[in-house]
Design a protein around this motif. Structure first.
Motif, PDB file in Angstrom:
ATOM      1  N   ALA A   1       7.158   1.246   5.944  1.00  0.00           N
ATOM      2  CA  ALA A   1       8.422   1.699   5.349  1.00  0.00           C
ATOM      3  C   ALA A   1       8.231   3.146   4.923  1.00  0.00           C
ATOM      4  O   ALA A   1       7.366   3.444   4.091  1.00  0.00           O
ATOM      5  N   THR A   2       9.011   4.053   5.509  1.00  0.00           N
ATOM      6  CA  THR A   2       8.814   5.479   5.225  1.00  0.00           C
ATOM      7  C   THR A   2      10.132   6.169   4.925  1.00  0.00           C
ATOM      8  O   THR A   2      11.190   5.755   5.388  1.00  0.00           O
TER       9      THR A   2
ATOM     10  N   GLU B   1      -4.240  -9.450   6.679  1.00  0.00           N
ATOM     11  CA  GLU B   1      -4.771 -10.662   6.054  1.00  0.00           C
ATOM     12  C   GLU B   1      -3.817 -11.218   5.005  1.00  0.00           C
ATOM     13  O   GLU B   1      -3.610 -12.425   4.910  1.00  0.00           O
ATOM     14  N   ARG B   2      -3.231 -10.332   4.219  1.00  0.00           N
ATOM     15  CA  ARG B   2      -2.400 -10.773   3.094  1.00  0.00           C
ATOM     16  C   ARG B   2      -0.912 -10.749   3.395  1.00  0.00           C
ATOM     17  O   ARG B   2      -0.138 -11.408   2.710  1.00  0.00           O
ATOM     18  N   GLY B   3      -0.530  -9.974   4.408  1.00  0.00           N
ATOM     19  CA  GLY B   3       0.884  -9.719   4.640  1.00  0.00           C
ATOM     20  C   GLY B   3       1.349  -8.661   3.660  1.00  0.00           C
ATOM     21  O   GLY B   3       0.971  -8.680   2.483  1.00  0.00           O
ATOM     22  N   GLY B   4       2.128  -7.696   4.141  1.00  0.00           N
ATOM     23  CA  GLY B   4       2.548  -6.683   3.191  1.00  0.00           C
ATOM     24  C   GLY B   4       3.285  -5.520   3.794  1.00  0.00           C
ATOM     25  O   GLY B   4       3.727  -5.542   4.949  1.00  0.00           O
ATOM     26  N   VAL B   5       3.391  -4.480   2.984  1.00  0.00           N
ATOM     27  CA  VAL B   5       4.160  -3.288   3.305  1.00  0.00           C
ATOM     28  C   VAL B   5       3.282  -2.064   3.088  1.00  0.00           C
ATOM     29  O   VAL B   5       2.543  -1.994   2.108  1.00  0.00           O
TER      30      VAL B   5
ATOM     31  N   VAL C   1       0.861  -1.184   0.000  1.00  0.00           N
ATOM     32  CA  VAL C   1       0.000   0.000   0.000  1.00  0.00           C
ATOM     33  C   VAL C   1       0.896   1.232   0.000  1.00  0.00           C
ATOM     34  O   VAL C   1       1.875   1.299   0.753  1.00  0.00           O
ATOM     35  N   VAL C   2       0.580   2.197  -0.850  1.00  0.00           N
ATOM     36  CA  VAL C   2       1.340   3.447  -0.925  1.00  0.00           C
ATOM     37  C   VAL C   2       0.387   4.611  -0.660  1.00  0.00           C
ATOM     38  O   VAL C   2      -0.670   4.715  -1.294  1.00  0.00           O
ATOM     39  N   SER C   3       0.751   5.465   0.294  1.00  0.00           N
ATOM     40  CA  SER C   3      -0.034   6.680   0.543  1.00  0.00           C
ATOM     41  C   SER C   3       0.913   7.743   1.081  1.00  0.00           C
ATOM     42  O   SER C   3       2.010   7.434   1.533  1.00  0.00           O
ATOM     43  N   ASN C   4       0.474   8.991   1.033  1.00  0.00           N
ATOM     44  CA  ASN C   4       1.351  10.073   1.482  1.00  0.00           C
ATOM     45  C   ASN C   4       1.750   9.877   2.943  1.00  0.00           C
ATOM     46  O   ASN C   4       2.916   9.933   3.291  1.00  0.00           O
TER      47      ASN C   4
ATOM     48  N   LYS D   1      10.743   0.650  -5.506  1.00  0.00           N
ATOM     49  CA  LYS D   1      11.021  -0.455  -6.440  1.00  0.00           C
ATOM     50  C   LYS D   1      11.740  -1.643  -5.785  1.00  0.00           C
ATOM     51  O   LYS D   1      11.351  -2.805  -6.012  1.00  0.00           O
ATOM     52  N   PRO D   2      12.772  -1.447  -4.947  1.00  0.00           N
ATOM     53  CA  PRO D   2      13.446  -2.606  -4.354  1.00  0.00           C
ATOM     54  C   PRO D   2      12.555  -3.436  -3.419  1.00  0.00           C
ATOM     55  O   PRO D   2      12.887  -4.581  -3.112  1.00  0.00           O
ATOM     56  N   LEU D   3      11.436  -2.866  -2.961  1.00  0.00           N
ATOM     57  CA  LEU D   3      10.534  -3.596  -2.069  1.00  0.00           C
ATOM     58  C   LEU D   3       9.587  -4.510  -2.839  1.00  0.00           C
ATOM     59  O   LEU D   3       8.920  -5.364  -2.250  1.00  0.00           O
ATOM     60  N   ILE D   4       9.486  -4.312  -4.163  1.00  0.00           N
ATOM     61  CA  ILE D   4       8.522  -5.042  -4.986  1.00  0.00           C
ATOM     62  C   ILE D   4       9.162  -6.325  -5.508  1.00  0.00           C
ATOM     63  O   ILE D   4      10.233  -6.309  -6.101  1.00  0.00           O
TER      64      ILE D   4
END
Length: 455
Positions: free
Chosen positions: A65-66, A33-37, A6-9, A119-122
């Protein structure tokens, strides 16, 4: 299935602190539920900015991650293009929009820098879900870097008609970059239709299905996904110690009087000055309400560094003082104006003890206050929602009293009707709306969007 990014300001918090908004809670639930960043801005301004160390915080299977911004990024990207250019245009306020080329350059630079850090997180199989007007061009930057995974975008605020958006310099380049997303979501059908109209009129696009559009050599899903709240969870908040305490305080102040409540950030899109004038009109046209009905406006400040917000704050203070000076009595204050926020459970108690919620934005993507008010009501004695026709929530909550916020006479008449509304009508309206917000809650909103994004 890969992880969800998920990306947000602004990001987080990962725990419901009582002040976290409903959106943050919904996103954390789907991430768990899905696991993520969850990736975005740290909220900090530093000399290194986006080139500095990435801050990482993990809770079970979810990581925040910020990165920081530097001063130029903050002033040009955030305070500049996002809030001085895009925000007013997307809320139909061309008169307030500032078209400054360095702002636009800062916006594209920060989108590129965020894409570089993201990009390196994907990893292969991941799904990226980008939120809001800060990141219209992020997917275009990621695609240019070779990222091929599914990327979706959801706009939380309105998207205006083509004749408004075309006033934005280089609007075609901005919208073209949006077509790098695979799914583009909006709060309402009105916003979705405006976007499709733009693609057809300005980009030679064509519809290729109910929810699919082809333009700029890309075929994408364009659909309305009305955002919800955790309605069942919020409906329990008035029974919490904080909720009950707030209700008791309000009842002690009011006695047998009625309260109208408004809860908004100080923002010109919210129509608060129009609301104050409509309440003044209620006291003028229906004098039996003098001494019997008060308006409580909760309005925490926002974007206080922008001149437009300083001006509206002054206007509100002046209007409240003028109306109170004209109508107040020794034991009754018509408008109580509070410029700070409340924790969500206390807010729920405030909603429940208010006979009417006056939710009258001049433009709003959705407006979750409307849904929170409905969720907080006592089923045996519910209040009445008076709702602007220009809020996205009006498409769903059509059992509310729908008004034109620009028409003070109409709003005053609707308030009078709501104050006199019999119990059986209040209950039938409430039940219909409550069933909708429980069915179309935040979890369903996220799952619906992600089902389209996962392809």
């Amino acid at each position: 299935m890969g992880k969800l990014i998920v990306v947000s300001n602004r990001v987080g918090p990962l725990k419901d602190t009582g002040k976290a908004g409903g959106l943050a809670v919904a996103l954390v639930d789907v991430l768990r539920e899905r696991g993520g960043v969850w990736f975005g801005w740290s909220g900090q301004v530093s000399e290194e900015g986006t080139f500095g160390e990435m801050k990482r915080q993990k809770s079970r299977n979810v990581e925040l991650a910020t990165v920081d911004m530097n001063k130029a990024d903050y002033e040009e990207f955030y305070a500049g293009y996002a809030n001085r250019t895009l925000w007013p245009i997307l809320h139909y306020r061309l008169d307030l929009a500032e078209f400054d080329r360095p702002y636009e350059q800062g916006y594209r630079r920060v989108n590129e820098r965020f894409a570089t850090r993201l990009k390196p997180l994907i990893e292969p199989g991941d799904v990226v879900w980008v939120h809001d007007y800060h990141f219209f061009t992020l997917a275009g930057q990621l695609r240019a870097m070779g990222v091929e995974c599914r990327i979706g975008f959801f706009l939380h605020i309105p998207f205006p008609s083509p004749d408004i958006i075309t006033a934005l310099p280089r609007h075609t380049a901005l919208v073209r970059s949006m077509l790098a997303y695979d799914v583009i979501g909006f709060q309402s059908n009105r916003d979705r239709n405006h976007f499709i109209e733009y693609l057809i009129q300005e980009a030679g696009g064509e519809r290729v299905g109910e929810d699919r559009v082809r333009a700029f050599g890309r075929e994408v899903v364009v659909k309305a996904f009305p955002i919800g709240i955790d309605a069942e969870g919020f409906s329990q908040f008035p029974k919490s110690p904080e909720g009950r305490r707030q209700s008791q305080r309000i009842k002690a102040i009011l006695g047998d009087r009625a309260q109208i409540v408004g809860v908004d950030r100080v923002d010109y899109s919210k129509g608060i000055p129009h609301r104050f004038r409509a309440f003044e009109r209620l006291l003028e046209d229906y004098p039996e309400n003098r001494g019997r009905v008060s308006l409580l406006q909760v309005a925490p400040p926002s974007r206080s560094e922008l001149d437009a917000y300083v001006d509206i704050q002054r206007e509100l203070e002046h209007l409240a003082g003028q109306i109170n000076g004209r109508f107040a009595d020794v034991d009754w204050t018509p408008i109580r104006f509070i410029m700070r926020g409340f924790p969500r459970k206390a807010l729920a108690g405030l909603y429940r003890s208010s006979r009417i919620a006056l939710v009258t934005p001049l433009r709003d993507g959705m407006n979750l206050v409307a849904k929170e008010y409905v969720a907080a009501q006592d089923p045996e004695d519910p209040g009445v929602l008076v709702l602007s026709r220009f809020a996205g929530a009006a498409e769903e909550l059509n059992e509310s009293v729908i008004v034109n916020p620009y028409d003070t006479e109409e709003v005053a008449g609707s308030l009078q009707m709501a104050l006199q509304m019999p119990l059986d009508e209040r209950k039938s309206r409430y039940e219909a709306m409550f069933n909708k917000i429980v069915t179309n809650d935040a979890k369903r909103w996220a799952e619906s969007f992600l089902s389209y994004l996962s392809g």
